[in-house]
Design an enzyme around this catalytic site. Sequence first.
Site, PDB file in Angstrom:
ATOM      1  N   CYS A  76       0.834  -1.202   0.000  1.00 33.37           N
ATOM      2  CA  CYS A  76       0.000   0.000   0.000  1.00 33.37           C
ATOM      3  C   CYS A  76       0.866   1.248   0.000  1.00 33.37           C
ATOM      4  O   CYS A  76       1.485   1.578   1.018  1.00 33.37           O
ATOM      5  CB  CYS A  76      -0.912  -0.011   1.221  1.00 33.37           C
ATOM      6  SG  CYS A  76      -1.979   1.418   1.319  1.00 33.37           S
ATOM      7  N   CYS A  77       0.929   1.926  -1.140  1.00 28.46           N
ATOM      8  CA  CYS A  77       1.584   3.221  -1.260  1.00 28.46           C
ATOM      9  C   CYS A  77       3.035   3.180  -0.774  1.00 28.46           C
ATOM     10  O   CYS A  77       3.560   4.141  -0.229  1.00 28.46           O
ATOM     11  CB  CYS A  77       0.828   4.298  -0.474  1.00 28.46           C
ATOM     12  SG  CYS A  77      -0.920   4.314  -0.832  1.00 28.46           S
ATOM     13  N   GLY A  78       3.691   2.034  -0.970  1.00 21.68           N
ATOM     14  CA  GLY A  78       5.094   1.924  -0.615  1.00 21.68           C
ATOM     15  C   GLY A  78       5.346   1.832   0.874  1.00 21.68           C
ATOM     16  O   GLY A  78       6.479   1.942   1.326  1.00 21.68           O
ATOM     17  N   LYS A  79       4.287   1.602   1.683  1.00 21.48           N
ATOM     18  CA  LYS A  79       4.458   1.602   3.135  1.00 21.48           C
ATOM     19  C   LYS A  79       4.524   0.196   3.728  1.00 21.48           C
ATOM     20  O   LYS A  79       4.493   0.027   4.933  1.00 21.48           O
ATOM     21  CB  LYS A  79       3.331   2.400   3.792  1.00 21.48           C
ATOM     22  CG  LYS A  79       3.359   3.873   3.371  1.00 21.48           C
ATOM     23  CD  LYS A  79       2.480   4.705   4.244  1.00 21.48           C
ATOM     24  CE  LYS A  79       2.613   6.184   3.858  1.00 21.48           C
ATOM     25  NZ  LYS A  79       1.811   7.045   4.715  1.00 21.48           N
TER      26      LYS A  79
END
Length: 261
Positions: free
Chosen positions: A104-107
Amino acid sequence: MSDLAQENTIHRYQNGNLTPTGDLLVREVPLTIFLNDSELATLVCSPGAYKELATGFLLTEGLIQTADDIAEITLREDEGLLWVQTDRPVPQVENFLRRQLASCCGKGRSGLYFVNDAAQLQPVNSPARFTAGDILAAARQLEENARLFRTTGGVHSAALAAGGRLLVMYEDIGRHNAVDKVLGHCLWQRLPVQDKALVLSGRVSSEILIKAVRAGLPAVVSRSAPTALTVELARDLNICLIGFARGERFNVYSGRERVVL
């Protein structure tokens, strides 16, 4: 409203008796969408606004970006068929509607995405802010204008709001369809949405939120609840997410800084 609902005879139970009475039932019809001569999807929807539904669907699924991407639309309403021709190839059609778990979004947290969303979602970059009064006024207008829901109880509502006023609103048997019709209308009318709010009657799922992100909307307001994944995505993607907007109250799940008291 005659094309959206039809009269039926039912039997209503009350106080130990079954009594025949008339009732209005919402209609639903299938619409099969072809993109560049390939069959893409069949949507079951309320009748009408087929062009808006199809183009909003393509926009919010990441298959087109602007009205200029569309070269031609052909509708055979009696057959429930609609063709969209674009001026450029759409390479992701082969994987369309497959789901996968993606970071998710690089997290590092997994979220459920369409394949064509996984690498493309970016946080919404907008300075827009919304007053509490405008948020409640928009939710109140959505309820007041939901005429088909009041007569049938069988549809969802979606609208675009600015300054506490609804600019466009649709009702449909599907929550996703109502959103797509609103955003398809905005696409064709070239109505900017970067400073406006999407107002909904029903539950805010992650897929609904992704549609808002695709369109560039900074805020989603609902009279109902979001899911846990929706809240996580809203926080990652810089969306002001508001639920249970009813009467004189609402809950802010994400984007507190966008709400002006």
